[in-house]
Design a protein around this motif. Structure first.
Motif, PDB file in Angstrom:
ATOM      1  N   SER A 308       0.831  -1.202   0.000  1.00 44.78           N
ATOM      2  CA  SER A 308       0.000   0.000   0.000  1.00 44.78           C
ATOM      3  C   SER A 308       0.866   1.253   0.000  1.00 44.78           C
ATOM      4  O   SER A 308       2.029   1.231   0.419  1.00 44.78           O
ATOM      5  CB  SER A 308      -0.906   0.014   1.235  1.00 44.78           C
ATOM      6  OG  SER A 308      -0.150   0.233   2.407  1.00 44.78           O
ATOM      7  N   LYS A 309       0.283   2.360  -0.451  1.00 40.16           N
ATOM      8  CA  LYS A 309       0.995   3.635  -0.448  1.00 40.16           C
ATOM      9  C   LYS A 309       1.324   4.066   0.976  1.00 40.16           C
ATOM     10  O   LYS A 309       2.358   4.698   1.226  1.00 40.16           O
ATOM     11  CB  LYS A 309       0.150   4.695  -1.151  1.00 40.16           C
ATOM     12  CG  LYS A 309       0.006   4.458  -2.654  1.00 40.16           C
ATOM     13  CD  LYS A 309      -0.813   5.551  -3.324  1.00 40.16           C
ATOM     14  CE  LYS A 309      -0.939   5.288  -4.826  1.00 40.16           C
ATOM     15  NZ  LYS A 309      -1.735   6.334  -5.523  1.00 40.16           N
ATOM     16  N   ASP A 350       2.706   2.625  -6.766  1.00 41.84           N
ATOM     17  CA  ASP A 350       1.961   1.368  -6.794  1.00 41.84           C
ATOM     18  C   ASP A 350       2.423   0.449  -7.928  1.00 41.84           C
ATOM     19  O   ASP A 350       1.819  -0.592  -8.181  1.00 41.84           O
ATOM     20  CB  ASP A 350       0.455   1.608  -6.888  1.00 41.84           C
ATOM     21  CG  ASP A 350       0.069   2.546  -8.012  1.00 41.84           C
ATOM     22  OD1 ASP A 350       0.950   3.228  -8.560  1.00 41.84           O
ATOM     23  OD2 ASP A 350      -1.128   2.611  -8.345  1.00 41.84           O
ATOM     24  N   ASN A 445      -5.721  -1.538  -2.069  1.00 41.08           N
ATOM     25  CA  ASN A 445      -4.995  -0.280  -1.849  1.00 41.08           C
ATOM     26  C   ASN A 445      -5.866   0.751  -1.133  1.00 41.08           C
ATOM     27  O   ASN A 445      -5.381   1.510  -0.287  1.00 41.08           O
ATOM     28  CB  ASN A 445      -4.499   0.284  -3.176  1.00 41.08           C
ATOM     29  CG  ASN A 445      -3.251  -0.425  -3.676  1.00 41.08           C
ATOM     30  OD1 ASN A 445      -2.526  -1.027  -2.889  1.00 41.08           O
ATOM     31  ND2 ASN A 445      -3.002  -0.341  -4.975  1.00 41.08           N
ATOM     32  N   TYR A 448      -6.176  -0.344   2.581  1.00 44.66           N
ATOM     33  CA  TYR A 448      -4.948  -0.101   3.339  1.00 44.66           C
ATOM     34  C   TYR A 448      -4.843   1.354   3.799  1.00 44.66           C
ATOM     35  O   TYR A 448      -4.141   1.660   4.762  1.00 44.66           O
ATOM     36  CB  TYR A 448      -3.724  -0.451   2.493  1.00 44.66           C
ATOM     37  CG  TYR A 448      -3.238  -1.872   2.655  1.00 44.66           C
ATOM     38  CD1 TYR A 448      -2.569  -2.264   3.816  1.00 44.66           C
ATOM     39  CD2 TYR A 448      -3.441  -2.822   1.658  1.00 44.66           C
ATOM     40  CE1 TYR A 448      -2.115  -3.564   3.963  1.00 44.66           C
ATOM     41  CE2 TYR A 448      -2.988  -4.122   1.807  1.00 44.66           C
ATOM     42  CZ  TYR A 448      -2.319  -4.489   2.962  1.00 44.66           C
ATOM     43  OH  TYR A 448      -1.881  -5.777   3.112  1.00 44.66           O
TER      44      TYR A 448
END
Length: 533
Positions: A308-309, A350, A445, A448
């Motif tokens: 995840s970012k 990503d 994503n 998260y």
């Protein structure tokens, strides 16, 4: 320098300057850096000169026991020094080692050793227990040598004394392996059917190590902590053999433990980390982690699962001096196919990076034609790091490799205009909701990003109206207790309605294989028996 060449009948890119075989990587480093630490495990510290001496002695022991080029030697060990010695000794004499997953059942282990036709098994007293009946009573079973103990019985012998003893004579004559010779058989961790033995060669491993060195700019000053299993390509290729090439130091952990990992990073001044994302999340969530600085860490690599970012942002804050490298590969690609370059735009976080210098990748759309930039399809991979074949699987070889040498990865991906690759889902895991394709990574994503979510995994579950619906499995952060409605509302504000999870279930941990990959088939099985929350 890279040149066009042919390998296994395929036209590929090749590094022009490369070692002749994997053993030569060790031999070169032993000449260039004889006194540098090569291998550390507990209180044992081996220089490159000492490591080469032990590998040579192990090779002599194997050859005296009639092991010859092409023979298969099974290794059922954790991250032990004996694993390293046996693998490198096989590389010297041209035998093939078969690294076995220590968490498998006896039936699976027996299947793999039988399928590979192993001549010998190297293991320890604890791991051999479930196999003793088979080893004693089946004539086709390999002879077994133990790395511990001094009391052999009729079928089980102490390998440790042979390994390090001085009573043995000289090696039997043998010719060094050619780079196209097979190095190992590594069984894939398939979720359906019997696992397949991927045959990795010397040239495959050498090119993967050179790609890591080239992209990550590693050298003899690098120290890496191997907390992932050596019986998978990340630990074996991305760390162990990679360090043998550049002359770096390998610190072994028997198995990953969060507190011990944090302590070893500090004690050993580890500069190169390569883990699955979950390990980093667990470390950064541990109370003792933030008591120290990690500004000496130069490389933080990760792969094997979506990142995840938010996790990437945390990694940047916790390892301020490190270059972050997302890496993507498979057993069949001998580890890396793509690596995030040292300098990459923030809007590519990503992505799993760009193809390594010797890789050719393409995305094939559903109509069988090459996809346009940004269009999703199956990722095809070609290069000198792609295995030649699966062991004894002619049908799989015909279906998995194209005539022009590409391996069909089974992963759904897209490649943007700048050449960055994005992995969206496994082909078999794409959720089809009433004809709409949903890629789990996009949903994960978003999940998260929720402040109470530690980990998330998304699968498709049966639905009487749409065929499939989206279900999310959530592992909350310590001390947090999010509700299903809270998660669904958060996702609905950030996703299209059809992509928003309809069901949410909370778990203490996600099911994983020993390589850290989430077992989504297990989650789907759970969804069939558990009521949605």
């Amino acid at each position: 320098m890279i040149a066009e060449g042919r390998l296994y009948g395929r036209s590929v890119k090749l590094y022009s300057k490369r070692p002749a075989n994997v053993y030569e990587m060790l031999a070169r480093s032993a000449v260039q850096f004889p006194n540098r630490e090569a291998l550390v495990k507990g209180g044992t510290r081996l220089s490159y000169a000492e490591l080469k001496q032990l590998v040579d002695r192990t090779a002599a022991c194997l050859s005296e026991n009639q092991v010859k080029k092409g023979d298969r030697i099974a290794i059922l060990l954790g991250n032990d020094i004996e694993f390293v010695l046996t693998a490198l000794a096989c590389a010297k004499i041209g035998a093939m080692f078969v690294p076995l997953n220590t968490k498998l059942t006896a039936n699976d282990l027996i299947y793999m050793m039988t399928d590979a036709g192993t001549n010998m098994l190297i293991t320890n007293r604890e791991l051999v227990k479930s196999l003793e009946n088979w080893l004693i009573h089946h004539s086709a079973a390999p002879c077994c040598y133990l790395t511990d103990g001094r009391e052999p019985d009729k079928r089980l012998y102490s390998f440790h004394e042979d390994l390090l003893g001085h009573a043995r004579g000289k090696e039997q004559p043998f010719s060094p392996p050619h780079e196209t010779d097979s190095l190992y058989i590594m069984y894939t961790s398939g979720t359906t059917g019997r696992p397949k033995g991927a045959v990795g060669s010397h040239v495959n491993a050498i090119h993967s190590c050179l790609s890591y060195q080239t992209v990550m700019q590693t050298d003899h000053t690098v120290r890496t902590l191997v907390a992932v299993p050596l019986f998978h390509v990340t630990g074996l290729i991305g760390q162990l053999l990679h360090m043998m090439l550049v002359g770096g130091t390998v610190v072994l952990m028997e198995r990953y433990q969060t507190e011990a990992t944090i302590r070893l990073i500090q004690q050993e001044r580890i500069t190169f980390l390569f883990n699955v994302p979950t390990m980093y999340i667990m470390m950064m969530s541990h109370a003792s982690f933030h008591a120290s600085s990690y500004d000496f860490v130069r490389i933080v690599a990760y792969g094997g699962a979506p990142v995840s970012k938010e996790t990437i942002s945390q990694l940047r804050n916790c390892f301020p001096s490190a270059c972050l490298h997302n890496a993507y590969g498979a057993t069949e690609t001998t580890s890396p196919t793509t690596i995030m370059p040292k300098q990459s735009p923030d809007d590519k976080t990503d992505s799993v990076g760009v193809p390594v210098p010797v890789a050719d990748v393409k995305v094939i759309a559903e109509n069988g034609e090459p996809a346009k930039p940004g269009e999703a399809g199956e990722l095809y991979i070609k290069g000198p790091m792609v295995i030649k074949e699966y062991w004894n699987r002619p049908e799989e070889n015909r279906s998995s490799f194209t005539e022009d040498g590409y391996w069909k990865s089974g992963d759904i991906a897209r490649i943007d205009e700048d050449g960055f690759v994005y992995i969206l889902d496994r082909k078999k895991d794409v959720i089809n909701r009433g004809g709409e394709k949903i890629y789990s990574v996009e949903v994960e994503n978003v999940l998260y990003a929720h402040p109470k979510v530690l980990e998330a995994a998304v699968v498709g579950v049966k639905d009487p109206i749409f065929g499939e619906e989206v279900k999310a499995y959530i592992v909350p952060k310590s001390g947090e207790s999010p509700t299903a409605d809270e998660i669904i509302t958060f996702a609905r504000e950030r996703l299209s309605k059809f992509k928003t999870p309809k069901q949410v279930e909370f778990l203490d941990q996600l099911p994983r294989n020993p390589g850290g990959k989430i077992l989504k088939n297990k989650l789907i099985e759970m969804s069939m028996t558990n009521q949605p929350q």
